[in-house]
Write a protein that holds these residues in place. Structure first.
Motif, short mmCIF file in Angstrom:
data_model
loop_
_atom_site.label_atom_id
_atom_site.label_comp_id
_atom_site.label_asym_id
_atom_site.label_seq_id
_atom_site.Cartn_x
_atom_site.Cartn_y
_atom_site.Cartn_z
N TYR A 446 0.84 -1.20 0.00
CA TYR A 446 0.00 0.00 0.00
C TYR A 446 0.88 1.25 0.00
N LYS A 447 0.24 2.38 -0.31
CA LYS A 447 0.91 3.68 -0.22
C LYS A 447 0.16 4.55 0.77
N ASN A 448 0.90 5.31 1.56
CA ASN A 448 0.26 6.34 2.36
C ASN A 448 -0.28 7.40 1.42
N PRO A 449 -1.45 8.00 1.71
CA PRO A 449 -2.03 8.98 0.80
C PRO A 449 -1.05 10.08 0.42
N GLY A 450 -0.95 10.32 -0.88
CA GLY A 450 -0.06 11.36 -1.39
C GLY A 450 1.35 10.90 -1.66
N GLU A 451 1.71 9.68 -1.23
CA GLU A 451 3.08 9.19 -1.45
C GLU A 451 3.13 8.32 -2.71
N ARG A 452 4.31 8.19 -3.29
CA ARG A 452 4.49 7.41 -4.52
C ARG A 452 5.16 6.06 -4.28
N GLU A 453 5.81 5.92 -3.12
CA GLU A 453 6.50 4.66 -2.83
C GLU A 453 5.67 3.83 -1.87
N SER A 454 5.53 2.54 -2.19
CA SER A 454 4.65 1.68 -1.40
C SER A 454 5.37 1.06 -0.21
N GLN A 455 4.57 0.58 0.74
CA GLN A 455 5.05 -0.14 1.91
C GLN A 455 4.58 -1.60 1.81
N LEU A 456 5.34 -2.51 2.40
CA LEU A 456 5.00 -3.94 2.32
C LEU A 456 4.76 -4.51 3.72
N LEU A 457 3.65 -5.24 3.86
CA LEU A 457 3.35 -6.00 5.08
C LEU A 457 3.22 -7.47 4.70
N GLU A 458 3.67 -8.34 5.60
CA GLU A 458 3.63 -9.76 5.28
C GLU A 458 3.51 -10.57 6.56
N PHE A 459 2.63 -11.60 6.53
CA PHE A 459 2.55 -12.50 7.68
C PHE A 459 2.14 -13.90 7.22
N PRO A 460 2.64 -14.93 7.92
CA PRO A 460 2.34 -16.31 7.53
C PRO A 460 1.05 -16.82 8.17
N VAL A 461 0.45 -17.82 7.56
CA VAL A 461 -0.75 -18.47 8.10
C VAL A 461 -0.49 -19.98 8.14
N ALA A 462 -0.70 -20.56 9.32
CA ALA A 462 -0.46 -21.99 9.51
C ALA A 462 -1.77 -22.72 9.80
N LEU A 463 -1.70 -24.02 9.87
CA LEU A 463 -2.88 -24.86 9.96
C LEU A 463 -3.58 -24.83 11.31
N GLU A 464 -2.93 -24.36 12.36
CA GLU A 464 -3.54 -24.45 13.68
C GLU A 464 -4.84 -23.67 13.81
N ARG A 465 -5.12 -22.79 12.89
CA ARG A 465 -6.36 -22.02 12.94
C ARG A 465 -7.59 -22.93 12.85
N MET A 466 -7.43 -24.18 12.38
CA MET A 466 -8.58 -25.07 12.27
C MET A 466 -8.87 -25.82 13.55
N ASN A 467 -8.07 -25.64 14.57
CA ASN A 467 -8.19 -26.43 15.78
C ASN A 467 -9.14 -25.82 16.81
N ARG A 468 -10.06 -25.01 16.38
CA ARG A 468 -11.06 -24.49 17.29
C ARG A 468 -12.37 -24.35 16.53
N SER A 469 -13.46 -24.19 17.26
CA SER A 469 -14.76 -24.07 16.62
C SER A 469 -14.78 -22.81 15.76
N SER A 470 -15.46 -22.91 14.63
CA SER A 470 -15.55 -21.76 13.74
C SER A 470 -16.33 -20.65 14.43
N SER A 471 -15.93 -19.40 14.18
CA SER A 471 -16.61 -18.25 14.75
C SER A 471 -17.92 -17.99 14.01
N THR A 472 -18.78 -17.15 14.60
CA THR A 472 -20.00 -16.77 13.90
C THR A 472 -19.67 -15.95 12.66
N ASP A 473 -18.57 -15.20 12.68
CA ASP A 473 -18.14 -14.49 11.49
C ASP A 473 -17.89 -15.47 10.35
N PHE A 474 -17.17 -16.54 10.65
CA PHE A 474 -16.84 -17.53 9.63
C PHE A 474 -18.10 -18.20 9.10
#
Length: 537
Positions: A446-474
């Motif tokens: 993404y870019k901050n408003p008015g800027e031309r150079e972007s920023q990078l965010l990154e995060f990993p996702v692993a399988l443990e997220r399935m080890n609980r009951s699904s939320s009402t959002d899901f």
């Protein structure tokens, strides 16, 4: 005797003239405004000013409402039905071994939800291309708490559970959110309302609803805000310029004085609106044009590709262009979606005052105050764990893999308090993949408003997220995804009537079981809509 015949002839001419005048007057007043209310008063002629209000320039008349009505034939437009949508080509399932990256523009439009609702409430199925599943999903807010990144505007949440489409696959929910901003902390706004006052706006669900919708927004203005109003029909005009937000009655009076007539010189209106926005530009403020129309352009540039090129040239002015769509029967959804995309704004369809309040009051900061420009998402799947994937929705926002790192490539704009969900149906290499296995990385640029150079965010996702009951959002987002898939498939004739009933019953059950807190009541409204759909089958 001769004089008597001449007098009789004169009287006959006068009677015929008066009769013709009455026919013309009655014909001009024959529009049925239904039961639409402004406050406690039924819609009446008081909505409209004298004939010369709201337009200027040379007078032009439209040809008959046939394909030739538009200056150039547009292949996106279905001239038989009067409504047009960008073609959606579903991406389908992709193998990770061949396509490990999935890249798309990240933004929130919600027009498809309220437009599709219009069809369902009338007992009809929408055209398949009117159903943009990501917009159905992103109409709603979600409950699960999000941890925000202190060094960026974003927070993230992921959850993985069973797929509602295939019991042998999983659904990965990726939620990206921005923090809300207290209204008192919002910067001043320079808003130009660009209002279509052509003859096509002359029904109760167009200009009268538009006027009442803008009245809701006007009540939210602060004294430091600046409001201008530009109209377009056969010609264009600035009917109000630079009024202060404290001048609410003046602004409302101007809005309610507008009268529909003539053809639709949208190109000239857009050009004039940008000039007006530049004249009143607020440094560090929210500078935005809000186009209010059914999208039915018929004078000047009128095709999707031409309008895209025209608006793209305005992208670097620091002025955003958002679109509010109105009406039925001749909606140019393809044009309005394109204008919002290329104008760095968002697109909402207003079918009622309740929708207007959601878009223009409750979610004001989300829709009008940008906190991140050119936002792109890229999901990088791990071939050791994931065999295949399918992105649900976002067909019209897909980007090439190399576009992710290219800061010249335009992408979506995201406002304060935005909640965006992307869904992937995934198939694992091994069904009994061990807990903790890495599945994919989420990358946001993404870019901050008015800027031309972007920023990078990154995060990993692993399988443990399935080890609980699904939320009402899901659970709820699964129901909405099923709903979108059902509407597109049913419109294409993929289901029998009995199969449709069974599937809608399943969606109702899943939605009712996952209402969550539903503070705004929109999830309950969705359930009511599903029951309307089921009743019509």
């Amino acid at each position: 005797m001769k004089r008597k015949r001449q007098a009789t002839k004169k009287r006959l001419v006068m009677v015929l003239a008066v009769t013709l005048a009455l026919i013309l007057v009655l014909g001009g007043c024959s529009v049925d405004y239904g039961a639409y209310d402004h406050g406690n008063d039924a819609v009446s002629d008081s909505y409209y000013p004298p004939d010369n209000a709201g337009s200027s320039g040379s007078s032009q008349t439209a040809d008959s409402a046939a394909p030739g009505y538009y200056n150039n034939y547009d292949p996106y437009f279905d001239y038989s039905s009067g409504e047009s949508y960008l073609v959606i080509e579903e991406q389908g399932e992709l193998l990770v071994s061949r396509n490990p990256e999935s890249t798309f523009s990240l933004k929130v439009d919600t027009a498809s939800y309220s437009n599709v609702k219009r069809f369902v409430e009338n007992g009809d199925l929408p055209p398949a291309d009117a159903v943009r599943t990501e917009e159905l999903i992103n109409w709603f807010s979600y409950d699960e708490p999000i941890k925000f990144d202190s060094n960026s505007p974003f927070g993230f949440y992921t959850e993985i559970g069973p797929s509602p489409f295939n019991e042998d696959k999983y659904l990965a929910m990726i939620r990206v959110a921005t923090q809300d901003i207290d209204r008192s902390d919002l910067p001043p706004s320079n808003i130009v309302f660009l209002i279509d006052v052509s003859g096509s706006m002359n029904t109760h669900d167009k200009l009268p609803l538009l006027q009442d919708s803008l009245a809701l927004f006007i009540d939210t203005l602060d004294r430091d805000d600046r409001i201008s109003i530009v109209t377009y029909a056969s010609g264009t005009a600035v009917v109000l310029e630079g009024a202060r937000g404290s001048e609410k009655e003046l602004i409302k009076d101007t809005v309610y004085s507008l009268r529909p007539a003539g053809s639709t010189a949208g190109e000239g209106g857009i050009q004039l609106a940008y000039e007006c926005a530049e004249e009143n530009f607020i440094v560090g403020g929210n500078n935005r044009i809000i186009l209010c129309s059914d999208g039915d352009f018929n004078v000047g540039i009128s095709t999707v590709s031409e309008l895209s090129k025209f608006i793209s040239k305005k992208r670097d002015t620091g002025i955003y262009l958002s679109v509010l769509g109105f009406g039925t029967g001749n909606i140019r959804d393809d044009i309005m979606e394109t204008l919002a995309k290329d104008g760095n704004g968002n697109y909402s369809y207003i079918d009622s005052l309740r929708t207007a309040e959601k878009v223009l009051v409750d979610e004001l900061a989300t829709n009008l105050f940008t906190v991140a420009d050119d936002v792109k998402a890229q999901i990088v799947f791990d071939a050791d764990a994931v065999y295949s994937y399918r992105l649900i929705g976002y067909e019209n926002r897909l980007l090439a893999t190399e576009d992710f790192d290219d800061d010249r490539k335009d992408a979506g704009e995201i406002g304060a308090g935005t909640d965006i969900i992307a869904l992937y149906e995934i198939e694992l290499v091994e069904r009994d993949t061990e807990v903790g296995a890495h599945l994919f990385d989420v990358r946001i640029r993404y870019k901050n408003p008015g800027e031309r150079e972007s920023q990078l965010l990154e995060f990993p996702v692993a399988l443990e997220r399935m080890n609980r009951s699904s939320s009402t959002d899901f659970g709820f987002v699964s129901a909405v995804a099923l709903y979108g898939d059902y509407l597109r498939s049913a419109a294409n004739g993929d289901y029998s009537r009995s199969e449709q009933r069974a599937l809608v019953d399943e969606i109702i059950y899943l939605a009712e079981a996952n209402l969550g807190s539903d503070k705004s009541g929109y999830r309950a409204d969705f359930v009511d809509l599903l029951h309307d759909l089921r009743f019509a089958l």
